[in-house]
Write a protein that holds these residues in place. Structure first.
Motif, short mmCIF file in Angstrom:
data_model
loop_
_atom_site.label_atom_id
_atom_site.label_comp_id
_atom_site.label_asym_id
_atom_site.label_seq_id
_atom_site.Cartn_x
_atom_site.Cartn_y
_atom_site.Cartn_z
N ASP A 180 -24.41 51.98 -67.67
CA ASP A 180 -25.85 52.22 -67.84
C ASP A 180 -26.29 53.44 -67.04
OD1 ASP A 180 -26.09 49.99 -69.50
OD2 ASP A 180 -26.70 48.66 -67.87
N ARG A 181 -25.80 53.56 -65.82
CA ARG A 181 -26.19 54.69 -64.96
C ARG A 181 -25.60 56.00 -65.45
NH1 ARG A 181 -26.05 51.92 -58.93
NH2 ARG A 181 -27.28 50.08 -59.51
N ILE A 182 -24.37 55.97 -65.94
CA ILE A 182 -23.76 57.18 -66.51
C ILE A 182 -24.55 57.65 -67.72
CG2 ILE A 182 -21.73 58.05 -67.76
CD1 ILE A 182 -20.00 56.32 -65.83
N LEU A 183 -24.89 56.73 -68.61
CA LEU A 183 -25.63 57.12 -69.81
C LEU A 183 -27.02 57.66 -69.46
CD1 LEU A 183 -24.58 54.30 -72.29
CD2 LEU A 183 -23.85 56.69 -72.27
N THR A 184 -27.65 57.11 -68.44
CA THR A 184 -28.94 57.64 -67.99
C THR A 184 -28.76 59.07 -67.48
OG1 THR A 184 -29.77 55.44 -67.47
CG2 THR A 184 -30.86 57.29 -66.37
#
Length: 194
Positions: A180-184
């Motif tokens: 989730d953090r990478i995609l953000t």
């Protein structure tokens, strides 16, 4: 007791001991998880290029941190495949689940450096990872000048059951949060202009 009996009894006991079975090994893997929120829109194709893990984790057995300088290595609880490959597959599956239809034309390559990924004595998991995203255009492999977006994350996931069986599920949840953090971070990259 005769000499023959004294010889045969220990031999028979040794054979019986050799026939006893040890507990079977248990094999685990990591799996994709549902996103915690709505994934960002407009994200292009994201590929996990590489995953590196510390040497103490690069082994078939599950490893837990039981003290500041002490690890516990589970002899019968093992990964079904090398852990770095299992992490890479779980991250790729998480990305596919969150971005089933990538935006056309945008391609990203992500490298992940796992610095810490342990369960503690109760199988609560801590994941510390650094990641870098490179924005590439088409198949030319050109990197956008502003395409590198480093991130360093610390994620903690509480155990949902008894150790060691709960450890892979908590580790999977931590990888889902990392995804989730990478995609953000990818969604914040400036678009590639020609």
């Amino acid at each position: 007791m005769t000499a023959l009996t004294r010889t045969l009894v220990p031999l028979a006991l040794a054979l019986l001991g050799a026939c006893s079975s040890s507990p079977p090994a248990r094999f685990y893997t990591l799996s994709d998880t549902a996103p915690e929120g709505t994934p960002p829109s407009g994200v292009g194709l994201v590929r996990i290029a590489s995953v590196s893990i510390p040497g103490e984790l690069d082994r078939p057995e599950l490893v837990r941190r039981v003290g500041p300088n002490q690890l516990s290595i589970a002899g019968l609880d093992r990964w079904a495949a090398p852990l770095d490959q299992t992490i890479q597959r779980a991250l790729a599956d998480d990305i596919s689940r969150r971005v089933p239809a990538p935006a056309p034309g945008q391609q990203y390559s992500v490298s992940v450096d796992i610095r810490e990924f342990y369960g503690d004595a109760e199988c609560n998991v801590t994941l510390r990872a650094a990641w870098t995203v490179r924005l590439a255009h088409g198949s030319s492999g050109q990197t956008h000048p502003d395409g590198a977006a480093p991130g360093i994350e610390t994620i903690q996931v509480p155990s949902s059951g008894a150790c060691p069986a709960a450890l892979p599920a908590a580790m999977s949840a931590a990888l889902g949060q990392l995804t989730d953090r990478i995609l953000t971070g990818v969604a914040r990259l400036p678009p590639l202009t020609k």
